[in-house]
Design a protein around this motif. Structure first.
Motif, mmCIF file in Angstrom:
data_model
loop_
_atom_site.group_PDB
_atom_site.id
_atom_site.type_symbol
_atom_site.label_atom_id
_atom_site.label_comp_id
_atom_site.label_asym_id
_atom_site.label_seq_id
_atom_site.Cartn_x
_atom_site.Cartn_y
_atom_site.Cartn_z
ATOM 1 N N ALA A 877 33.470 30.855 76.162
ATOM 2 C CA ALA A 877 33.378 32.124 75.437
ATOM 3 C C ALA A 877 32.583 33.150 76.252
ATOM 4 O O ALA A 877 32.960 34.325 76.332
ATOM 5 N N VAL A 878 31.483 32.694 76.865
ATOM 6 C CA VAL A 878 30.691 33.587 77.711
ATOM 7 C C VAL A 878 31.529 34.068 78.886
ATOM 8 O O VAL A 878 31.536 35.267 79.232
ATOM 9 N N THR A 879 32.255 33.153 79.523
ATOM 10 C CA THR A 879 33.094 33.514 80.673
ATOM 11 C C THR A 879 34.143 34.537 80.288
ATOM 12 O O THR A 879 34.384 35.528 81.007
ATOM 13 N N SER A 880 34.785 34.335 79.142
ATOM 14 C CA SER A 880 35.833 35.255 78.711
ATOM 15 C C SER A 880 35.258 36.633 78.389
ATOM 16 O O SER A 880 35.839 37.662 78.745
ATOM 17 N N ALA A 881 34.087 36.657 77.746
ATOM 18 C CA ALA A 881 33.466 37.943 77.416
ATOM 19 C C ALA A 881 33.021 38.667 78.688
ATOM 20 O O ALA A 881 33.150 39.901 78.786
ATOM 21 N N ARG A 882 32.498 37.928 79.663
ATOM 22 C CA ARG A 882 32.105 38.560 80.932
ATOM 23 C C ARG A 882 33.335 39.113 81.659
ATOM 24 O O ARG A 882 33.278 40.177 82.275
ATOM 25 N N THR A 883 34.437 38.392 81.600
ATOM 26 C CA THR A 883 35.676 38.875 82.213
ATOM 27 C C THR A 883 36.138 40.157 81.535
ATOM 28 O O THR A 883 36.597 41.098 82.202
ATOM 29 N N ALA A 884 36.013 40.200 80.210
ATOM 30 C CA ALA A 884 36.385 41.413 79.467
ATOM 31 C C ALA A 884 35.570 42.602 79.953
ATOM 32 O O ALA A 884 36.108 43.703 80.168
ATOM 33 N N GLN A 897 34.245 48.847 77.490
ATOM 34 C CA GLN A 897 32.978 48.281 77.957
ATOM 35 C C GLN A 897 32.052 48.020 76.771
ATOM 36 O O GLN A 897 31.384 46.968 76.700
ATOM 37 N N ALA A 898 32.016 48.975 75.836
ATOM 38 C CA ALA A 898 31.179 48.806 74.651
ATOM 39 C C ALA A 898 31.632 47.602 73.824
ATOM 40 O O ALA A 898 30.809 46.808 73.338
ATOM 41 N N MET A 899 32.962 47.436 73.681
ATOM 42 C CA MET A 899 33.485 46.285 72.934
ATOM 43 C C MET A 899 33.070 44.981 73.614
ATOM 44 O O MET A 899 32.686 44.006 72.950
ATOM 45 N N ALA A 900 33.163 44.955 74.946
ATOM 46 C CA ALA A 900 32.818 43.724 75.669
ATOM 47 C C ALA A 900 31.326 43.422 75.559
ATOM 48 O O ALA A 900 30.921 42.254 75.400
ATOM 49 N N HIS A 901 30.485 44.453 75.668
ATOM 50 C CA HIS A 901 29.041 44.242 75.496
ATOM 51 C C HIS A 901 28.743 43.698 74.094
ATOM 52 O O HIS A 901 27.905 42.793 73.935
ATOM 53 N N ASP A 902 29.394 44.250 73.101
ATOM 54 C CA ASP A 902 29.187 43.800 71.721
ATOM 55 C C ASP A 902 29.564 42.322 71.574
ATOM 56 O O ASP A 902 28.841 41.534 70.965
ATOM 57 N N ARG A 903 30.704 41.954 72.188
ATOM 58 C CA ARG A 903 31.146 40.564 72.071
ATOM 59 C C ARG A 903 30.233 39.617 72.847
ATOM 60 O O ARG A 903 29.924 38.514 72.379
ATOM 61 N N LEU A 904 29.785 40.050 74.037
ATOM 62 C CA LEU A 904 28.837 39.228 74.799
ATOM 63 C C LEU A 904 27.562 39.001 73.996
ATOM 64 O O LEU A 904 27.011 37.885 73.959
ATOM 65 N N ALA A 905 27.073 40.055 73.370
ATOM 66 C CA ALA A 905 25.859 39.939 72.562
ATOM 67 C C ALA A 905 26.064 38.948 71.417
ATOM 68 O O ALA A 905 25.184 38.117 71.130
ATOM 69 N N THR A 906 27.234 39.006 70.780
ATOM 70 C CA THR A 906 27.524 38.088 69.669
ATOM 71 C C THR A 906 27.552 36.644 70.159
ATOM 72 O O THR A 906 26.996 35.733 69.516
ATOM 73 N N VAL A 907 28.199 36.420 71.306
ATOM 74 C CA VAL A 907 28.275 35.061 71.866
ATOM 75 C C VAL A 907 26.883 34.545 72.207
ATOM 76 O O VAL A 907 26.529 33.398 71.892
ATOM 77 N N PHE A 908 26.068 35.379 72.854
ATOM 78 C CA PHE A 908 24.699 34.967 73.191
ATOM 79 C C PHE A 908 23.884 34.698 71.924
ATOM 80 O O PHE A 908 23.135 33.713 71.845
ATOM 81 N N ASP A 909 24.015 35.576 70.954
ATOM 82 C CA ASP A 909 23.221 35.455 69.721
ATOM 83 C C ASP A 909 23.568 34.177 68.967
ATOM 84 O O ASP A 909 22.674 33.462 68.499
ATOM 85 N N ARG A 910 24.854 33.880 68.865
ATOM 86 C CA ARG A 910 25.278 32.698 68.113
ATOM 87 C C ARG A 910 24.816 31.416 68.794
ATOM 88 O O ARG A 910 24.597 30.405 68.126
ATOM 89 N N GLN A 911 24.652 31.429 70.106
ATOM 90 C CA GLN A 911 24.245 30.228 70.838
ATOM 91 C C GLN A 911 22.748 30.190 71.130
ATOM 92 O O GLN A 911 22.272 29.276 71.789
ATOM 93 N N GLY A 912 22.027 31.243 70.646
ATOM 94 C CA GLY A 912 20.591 31.284 70.858
ATOM 95 C C GLY A 912 20.210 31.552 72.295
ATOM 96 O O GLY A 912 19.104 31.183 72.734
ATOM 97 N N LEU A 913 21.102 32.182 73.051
ATOM 98 C CA LEU A 913 20.831 32.476 74.458
ATOM 99 C C LEU A 913 20.149 33.831 74.580
ATOM 100 O O LEU A 913 20.392 34.734 73.773
#
Length: 951
Positions: A877-884, A897-913
């Protein structure tokens, strides 16, 4: 001045830039260090700020380390110029002053100063009647030149100064030729003057000198040939006829008369006025009003400039549009500083813009000034050069104000400029860049008055109190803050006490009658008359453009669209726009973009209405075609493709267009031109417009739609698309109607108006089916399915997606197929069928990449990241969001870019990263800058993340 070791330094700029000490040349270091010296040397004995040095040396290519580099170069110059100075001892020649530096140079140390002293000496000798000695003095001065000035110094500053110095040398060469002609040595001048005219064919004086030299050599036929060649060059290059001096020479040669002025037989003896009458200190400044409203800042600037020239010699140019109050400000200030100039004030109205009389020439002005200063009419020299020299001689030691009102150009002013300690005050509707270059004039630019000052002017002149405050403020707005217009409006109120301010406002609210309403009994006092005078002073092309610009519907113009409208080259259009700017009829909103104040816009529209109908139609058509062609080019370079393309084929393809090589340049151009494109579309659709322009009315919004989507400018997108659909319906073109129905459905969905969006997409589907366009059917079916999914009608939505997939495959539309795969993936994500969702989305990514659809690819990776996150594949999920994010950055799309940042933040937040807050911050900044509604959702997620972190 010595360098501390007793050896005298000499600086040379009239050739290769050099510093010489004791017969040996000083090593001035690298090229940029020499450039710093050139800046300081040309401003010798005056402080130069660090910012001025940086601007002069690097211009627009300023490095981040410029400040440190300047300090390094100054240190290097100090070592070179004062080699015997102790390491920590203070510098004597190149000292620090405030935020800059000052180079202390004795006037005897610089060849340029020596040259100017020789020229001044020659002028005094000529004024005394000793022409041979004057010519010898000029020969000695010119002998100081060793080649191109400032040799070895590069950059824009050096080029400007080099041009100024070359122009100065040419003027002195011409002055020397004048002296030799008066002595009778014209025959020996023919070779050198022939070369001079060949190198500088636009200098009328050079042609005139050559004609006189040929006549002295008995070669009258060749003199007439020189006139014919001069006329040809002036007409072809500048579009003007030879001036009166050159025409007078031709007439003299044709009549067989001697073209030479009578040579003085005795030294000129100037008898002061005191011999015949009591001495009178000139006080020629006209009456000025007791108060000046709204110009406190400008008066302070004038005071500050005067204070910075304690030894005198200041040349001030007060410039601004017609009617802005230049003369009022100049007179008010000149009266205010009278005590600083006890030897009097000289004033002349040059009538540069007077429709009823020719502008005064330098010769006539000098004749007036000389008579005022006590020179009897018989003793006034014949030529302008002699009068100028005598004028400078007479006031060389007098401290006077010389006001030159309503100047039209720089050239005619140069002979009127005395040196220190007097002050020259010029007013002009033009910026007089030539005076800045040749006389180091300082500009004070006037703009319109602010609303408060405008209301104060009207209230004072009209004698009205504040009971109609709102109407007075509206009146100030309609007068555009222009003092002339404000005073005219106020005068109407003053002479008609029963006329309410609101009634005058209603009259002025009608744009078509506004200029007529702002008039007095004296036609010369109207705003229209003032603007007409400015236009008459323009060369032919800028004058023509002023009318054509009245046809342009947008907020500003560029040289490209103006060139298309006027059918000229972009370079010619650029020069004409610069001329209009110099005349203060246009202003530079930002580099390369030109606009006008409201009253000037009204004036331009009035001029446009006076053009013949065919001219108006042709220019408007070319303007619409320019925007359509360029918008289509820019649209094609955006990082998002269309399911199908519309054929855009304007009748008049512009010959020159802006550079639009990539998506960044395309986006920047559309961003700058968005207002003009929308205005052009509205003009094309306006009632009474040519029906042929309806194509522009829908295709212009079409070419803008993807850009508006990328910028999340949903309000503009919806408004322009609704208008475009109306035009397409009137046109009766099925393709146009389908495209605009489809786009309108998408725009409505952005506002969550899903039922309306579904209706528009179904209409689009019916149009596509009726026309048999399979590709269009696939796009419409996908859009219908999208809306059904939003409305919770999942089964209907999936059926529509699958039908769209079948139709797109049959049509061979890879883009539509990718879109169908993408949306089927989202449908499976919503129903938690993660394996199927991954399959559909990964297939869509591949297809998007095949067709070069970067924004679709980025969005698909963003959605795939969520699927992977929900299915427990956090790393992928992190890899796909970074690719986005990477793809969106390559596409230069802030929204994605804003959509991708939002999704990266969600992925990090859900995994406690770590890193979620940073990505949400970036997403919030981008969405906020775009004005996108997603910013509210991101702001909430960011607040929750911060609250959790603080706990």
């Amino acid at each position: 001045m010595a360098d501390g070791g007793g050896e005298r330094l000499r600086f040379e700029v009239l050739g290769l830039l050099r510093a010489v000490r004791g017969g040996g040349e000083v090593d001035l270091g690298a090229a940029k260090q020499r450039a710093v010296l050139a800046v300081l040397l040309l401003a010798r004995n005056a402080p130069v700020s660090r910012d001025q040095i940086i601007e002069a040396v690097w211009g627009d290519n300023t490095p981040t380390s410029a400040v440190n580099l300047v300090q390094t170069y100054v240190a290097g110059l100090r070592r070179a110029l004062e080699p015997s100075r102790a390491r920590r001892a203070p510098a004597e020649l190149l000292t620090s002053v405030g935020d800059g530096y000052l180079l202390r140079v004795d006037p005897q140390q610089v060849d340029l100063d020596e040259f100017e002293r020789g020229v001044v000496s020659a002028a005094r000798l000529r004024a005394s009647g000793d022409l041979i000695a004057a010519a010898t003095a000029l020969d000695e001065a010119l002998g100081l030149w060793r080649g191109e000035p400032l040799g070895g110094v590069a950059g824009l500053f050096a080029e400007v100064e080099r041009g100024r110095l070359v122009e100065r040398r040419l003027a002195v060469l011409e002055e020397r030729a004048e002296l030799l002609l008066l002595i009778g040595r014209g025959a020996e001048l023919v070779p050198s003057l022939t070369t001079l005219v060949g190198e500088h064919p636009l200098r009328e004086r050079g042609h005139g000198l050559l004609m006189r030299a040929l006549c002295q050599a008995g070669r009258q036929a060749e003199a007439l040939a020189v006139y014919r060649e001069a006329r040809r060059v002036l007409v072809e290059e500048l579009g003007v006829e030879p001036g009166p001096e050159l025409r007078k020479l031709q007439q003299a040669v044709l009549a067989g008369e001697n073209p030479e002025p009578d040579r003085p037989t005795r030294p000129m003896e100037v008898r002061p006025a005191a011999e015949s009458s009591p001495a009178i200190t000139p006080a020629q400044l006209p009456r000025v009003s007791a108060s000046l409203i709204g110009r406190d800042d400008e008066l302070k600037r004038l005071d500050g400039l005067l204070a910075s020239y304690p030894e005198g010699g200041l040349v001030l140019v007060v410039t601004g549009p017609a009617g802005v109050g230049k003369t009022a400000l100049a007179l008010h200030w000149a009266q205010r500083v009278r005590e600083d100039f006890p030897d009097g004030q000289l004033y002349v109205d040059l009538h540069g813009y007077d429709p009823n009389q020719e502008p005064l020439g330098a010769g006539e002005v000098l004749s007036r000034f000389l008579r005022t200063l006590g020179v009897p009419s018989p003793d006034i020299p014949v030529t302008v050069e002699e009068r100028s020299a005598l004028f400078r001689t007479l006031i060389a030691d007098r401290r006077m104000v010389v006001m030159l009102d309503n100047a039209r150009g720089s050239t005619e002013l140069l002979p009127l400029l005395p040196g220190p300690p007097s002050c020259v005050l010029v007013t002009s509707r033009r910026r007089l860049v030539g005076l800045v270059a040749h006389a180091e004039a300082r500009l004070v630019e006037l703009d319109m008055l602010d609303p408060d000052a405008s209301v104060a002017v009207v209230s004072r002149v009209a004698g009205r109190d504040g009971t109609e405050a709102a109407a007075l403020r509206r009146l100030a707005v309609l007068c555009d803050g222009l003092p002339l217009a404000l005073r005219i409006a106020a005068a109407r109120l003053a002479v008609a006490p029963t006329l309410r301010v609101a009634e005058l406002v209603a009259e002025l609210d009608d744009e078509h009658g506004r200029l007529a309403a702002l008039g007095l009994e004296d036609e010369d006092s109207t705003v229209r008359a003032a603007l007409d005078a400015s236009r008459r002073a323009l060369p032919p092309l800028p004058a023509r453009l002023l009318a054509l610009l009245g046809l342009h519907p947008g907020p500003d113009v560029t040289a490209f669209v103006v060139a298309a409208m006027a059918q000229v080259r972009v370079g010619d259009a650029q020069r004409a726009l610069d001329a209009l700017t110099a005349a203060n009829l246009l202003s530079v909103n930002e580099p390369g973009r030109y606009g006008a104040h409201d009253l000037v816009r009204v004036y331009m529209r009035t001029l446009a209405a006076e053009l013949p109908a065919p001219v108006r139609h042709e220019a408007t058509s070319r303007m619409l075609d320019f925007y359509l062609h360029c918008a289509d080019l820019a649209d094609g370079r955006l990082p998002v493709t269309r399911g199908s393309s519309v054929r855009v084929a304007p009748e008049h393809v512009p010959l020159e267009v802006p550079k639009l090589h990539g998506s960044a340049e395309a986006s920047a151009w559309l961003d700058a031109e968005q207002g003009n494109i929308v205005a052009a579309a509205e003009l094309a659709a306006a009632p009474g417009s040519d029906p042929g322009w309806l194509v522009h009315a829908w295709q212009l919004p079409y070419t803008l739609s993807r850009f508006l989507w990328l910028r999340a400018d949903r309000t503009t997108w919806l408004r322009t698309t609704e208008a475009a659909l109306e035009a397409a319906t009137t046109l009766g073109d099925p393709e146009a109607r389908f495209v605009m129905l489809f786009n309108l459905g998408i725009a409505l969905a952005q506002f969550q108006r899903m039922d309306e969006s579904l209706d528009r997409h179904r209409e689009a589907l019916e149009v596509a089916r009726a026309s048999g366009d399979v590709n269009a059917q696939a796009r419409a079916l996908t859009a219908v399915a999208d809306m059904l999914a939003f409305l919770g009608r999942v089964d209907e939505s999936e059926a529509s997606y699958r039908e769209a997939l079948e139709v797109s495959r049959a049509a061979g539309s890879r883009w539509a197929e990718a879109n169908a795969h993408h949306n089927l993936g989202l449908l499976h994500l919503a129903s938690r069928r993660y394996d199927e969702a991954k399959t559909w989305l990964r297939a869509a990514v591949t297809m998007y990449r095949e067709v070069g659809e970067q924004c679709g690819e980025s969005t698909c990776h963003t959605d795939l990241a969520m699927v992977l996150l929900e299915s427990g594949e956090g790393g992928e999920a992190v890899t796909s969001a970074r690719t986005a994010l990477s793809v969106a950055s390559a596409a230069a799309s802030p929204y994605h870019q804003a959509m991708a940042h939002d999704r990266l933040a969600t992925v990090f937040d859900r995994q406690g990263l770590p890193g979620a807050v940073a990505h949400w911050q970036r997403a919030l900044a981008l969405f906020t800058e775009l004005g996108a509604p997603e910013s509210d959702q991101v702001r909430e997620r960011l607040a929750r993340a911060r609250a959790t972190t603080s706990v």
